[in-house]
Design an enzyme around this catalytic site. Structure first.
Site, PDB file in Angstrom:
ATOM      1  N   HIS A   1      -9.364  -4.547 -17.386  1.00 44.14           N
ATOM      2  CA  HIS A   1     -10.838  -5.004 -17.619  1.00 44.14           C
ATOM      3  C   HIS A   1     -11.697  -4.214 -16.375  1.00 44.14           C
ATOM      4  O   HIS A   1     -12.847  -3.736 -16.863  1.00 44.14           O
ATOM      5  CB  HIS A   1     -10.958  -6.313 -17.620  1.00 44.14           C
ATOM      6  CG  HIS A   1     -12.343  -6.893 -17.615  1.00 44.14           C
ATOM      7  ND1 HIS A   1     -12.993  -7.193 -18.693  1.00 44.14           N
ATOM      8  CD2 HIS A   1     -13.223  -7.085 -16.447  1.00 44.14           C
ATOM      9  CE1 HIS A   1     -14.307  -7.581 -18.421  1.00 44.14           C
ATOM     10  NE2 HIS A   1     -14.515  -7.634 -17.250  1.00 44.14           N
ATOM     11  N   GLU A   2     -11.246  -4.406 -15.223  1.00 39.86           N
ATOM     12  CA  GLU A   2     -12.332  -3.589 -14.261  1.00 39.86           C
ATOM     13  C   GLU A   2     -12.103  -2.258 -14.255  1.00 39.86           C
ATOM     14  O   GLU A   2     -12.928  -1.566 -14.154  1.00 39.86           O
ATOM     15  CB  GLU A   2     -11.461  -4.135 -12.866  1.00 39.86           C
ATOM     16  CG  GLU A   2     -11.440  -5.600 -12.427  1.00 39.86           C
ATOM     17  CD  GLU A   2     -12.670  -6.432 -12.928  1.00 39.86           C
ATOM     18  OE1 GLU A   2     -13.943  -5.655 -12.597  1.00 39.86           O
ATOM     19  OE2 GLU A   2     -12.840  -7.578 -13.073  1.00 39.86           O
TER      20      GLU A   2
ATOM     21  N   HIS B   1     -18.944   3.222 -16.035  1.00 34.59           N
ATOM     22  CA  HIS B   1     -19.883   3.909 -15.077  1.00 34.59           C
ATOM     23  C   HIS B   1     -19.416   5.555 -14.976  1.00 34.59           C
ATOM     24  O   HIS B   1     -20.650   6.275 -14.982  1.00 34.59           O
ATOM     25  CB  HIS B   1     -19.187   3.355 -13.481  1.00 34.59           C
ATOM     26  CG  HIS B   1     -20.029   3.920 -12.540  1.00 34.59           C
ATOM     27  ND1 HIS B   1     -19.793   4.160 -11.218  1.00 34.59           N
ATOM     28  CD2 HIS B   1     -21.369   4.292 -12.161  1.00 34.59           C
ATOM     29  CE1 HIS B   1     -20.583   4.499 -10.344  1.00 34.59           C
ATOM     30  NE2 HIS B   1     -21.721   4.609 -11.272  1.00 34.59           N
TER      31      HIS B   1
END
Length: 235
Positions: free
Chosen positions: A104-105, A112
């Protein structure tokens, strides 16, 4: 007209009740779900840090480091310093919960890297949202105490920035979770029968963002109610 709030009587708190109930439920849900699947090892045998680094590598992201941070469920992606910070249980864990959170991170790091518009928009209002969350209540309650409508309005507008941040956060988080499941399953980090567990962990975590957003919206409605916005007669 504002004296009841300074005598300890505030009927507007009831506005927050649904959000408070959801927040307590969401926190209990994410803790229980994370704890459950933290005990189930992923068959691949890699740690959350290993999986995170490999996902980043496969997506051509070489300028993001993976570090361990303190705390439980304290995982986050730092876009300013390009660091993926994982809690100890995720960083060194080999569980389905650890892989889900790590992926998820990574989803945020991929967002980004790709210039994902909702993430860019959310990040752009962070400074304003921080100012809004810090200054809104002092200004609002000073205006309430002194019966200065302009301060009430400024406080409400400032808090609206914090609400806007929460609203932008929801699609960003759900998109990151979707990316996490797709990459874990699509690139062989988890087997098809392990997908359910990962989704359960990520859905439970997403519920906390829903609760935070609802709380922010309800708090805004409460400020409007205290300011008498719903009692105005514009006829």
């Amino acid at each position: 007209m504002f004296y009841p709030y300074f005598l300890g009587y505030d009927p507007t708190w009831i506005i927050l009740l649904p959000a408070l109930i959801l927040a307590f439920y969401a926190q209990a849900k994410v803790s229980a779900t994370f704890e459950r699947y933290l005990r189930i090892p992923a068959r691949i045998g890699l740690t959350g840090a290993d999986v995170a680094r490999e996902i980043l590598r496969r997506n051509g992201i070489y300028d993001v480091s993976v570090e361990m941070t303190r705390g439980r469920l304290s995982d986050y992606y730092d876009p300013r310093n390009k660091v993926l910070r994982l809690s100890p249980e995720v960083y060194g864990g080999r569980s389905l919960a650890a892989l889900g959170v790590a992926a998820h991170e990574c989803g945020h790091a991929i967002q980004h890297s790709e210039g994902y518009a909702p993430l860019a928009l959310r990040n752009s209002i962070v400074p304003l949202a921080n100012i809004g969350s810090q200054m809104a209540f002092p200004l609002f309650f000073i205006g309430l105490l002194m019966n200065v409508n302009s301060l009430l309005t400024i406080g409400i507008l400032l808090f609206s920035l914090a609400v806007l941040f929460q609203l932008f956060t929801l699609p960003v988080e759900y998109n990151a979770s979707g990316r996490a499941v797709a990459v874990l399953e699509g690139q062989g980090f988890i087997a098809p029968d392990e997908t359910y567990a990962v989704k359960k962990v990520l859905n439970a975590a997403a519920l906390t963002y829903v609760a935070a957003t609802l709380m922010a919206v309800m708090q805004l409605l409460r400020l409007l109610a205290i300011a008498g916005f719903f009692n105005r007669d514009d006829r």
